[in-house]
Scaffold this motif. Structure first.
Motif, short mmCIF file in Angstrom:
data_model
loop_
_atom_site.label_atom_id
_atom_site.label_comp_id
_atom_site.label_asym_id
_atom_site.label_seq_id
_atom_site.Cartn_x
_atom_site.Cartn_y
_atom_site.Cartn_z
N TYR A 16 0.83 -1.20 0.00
CA TYR A 16 0.00 0.00 0.00
C TYR A 16 0.87 1.25 0.00
N LEU A 17 1.88 1.26 0.87
CA LEU A 17 2.76 2.43 0.94
C LEU A 17 3.53 2.62 -0.37
N ALA A 18 3.95 1.52 -0.98
CA ALA A 18 4.68 1.61 -2.25
C ALA A 18 3.79 2.15 -3.38
N LEU A 19 2.50 1.91 -3.29
CA LEU A 19 1.58 2.41 -4.30
C LEU A 19 1.34 3.91 -4.19
N HIS A 20 1.69 4.48 -3.04
CA HIS A 20 1.44 5.91 -2.79
C HIS A 20 2.72 6.57 -2.29
N VAL A 54 9.74 1.42 7.38
CA VAL A 54 8.68 2.43 7.39
C VAL A 54 9.08 3.56 8.32
N THR A 55 8.76 4.78 7.92
CA THR A 55 8.97 5.96 8.74
C THR A 55 7.61 6.49 9.16
N THR A 56 7.51 6.91 10.41
CA THR A 56 6.25 7.48 10.89
C THR A 56 6.40 8.98 11.09
N SER A 67 10.54 3.81 4.09
CA SER A 67 11.87 4.37 4.37
C SER A 67 12.87 4.01 3.29
N LYS A 68 12.53 3.01 2.50
CA LYS A 68 13.42 2.52 1.44
C LYS A 68 12.65 2.47 0.13
N LEU A 69 13.39 2.41 -0.93
CA LEU A 69 12.75 2.21 -2.23
C LEU A 69 12.19 0.79 -2.29
N THR A 123 11.39 -8.50 -4.91
CA THR A 123 11.41 -7.30 -4.10
C THR A 123 9.98 -6.76 -4.04
N LEU A 124 9.79 -5.76 -3.20
CA LEU A 124 8.48 -5.11 -3.13
C LEU A 124 8.11 -4.53 -4.49
#
Length: 149
Positions: A16-20, A54-56, A67-69, A123-124
């Protein structure tokens, strides 16, 4: 082999985070998108933060970002970390009487290693591939994209 729900949720959060990548995403938005328990999701996110994936961000417009690609997040490595590499069966508790002559444990160990080796190939970024627009549209149909906090 069956993945723990914790690992499943972690992978979904990362997808989800990678999509946005340009947005800071709230936990509530992800919980709605996948119909997950917010409380369980908080535990998953805490592990992803501790793993430096992940960074908050705090505050009213706070949330989460990778936090990473995506290309730098290895699915096999993450799955090993979250699942652990304990044997699929324990032949010593209770002690199996055929243990000295049985090769079942070896066969299962080899199968588990092959499972992780296969996941190491991804990979993601690979999980998203060229389906980013389609994935975003599917999630939008759940109502997660509208009225998020």
């Amino acid at each position: 082999m069956h993945l723990k729900r914790f690992t499943d949720f972690a992978l979904r959060v990362l997808i989800y985070l990678a999509l946005h990548p340009q947005r800071i995403i709230s936990i509530n938005e992800i919980a709605r998108a996948f119909d997950m328990s917010r409380n369980h999701l908080l535990k998953v996110v805490n592990e992803l933060v501790a793993s430096k994936l992940v960074t908050t961000y705090r505050g009213k417009s706070g949330g989460l970002q990778l936090s990473k690609l995506p290309a730098d997040i290895n699915v096999g490595h993450l799955t090993r970390k979250l699942e652990g590499e304990s044997p699929l069966i324990n032949c010593t508790k209770p002690l199996c009487p055929i243990l000295p002559a049985c090769t079942l444990n070896q066969a299962l160990d080899e199968a588990q290693q092959a499972f992780f080796d296969q996941l190491d190939r991804y990979t993601l970024a690979d999980l998203i591939g060229n389906q980013q627009d389609r994935l975003v549209n599917l999630l939008a149909q759940t109502g997660s994209e509208a009225n998020y906090e």
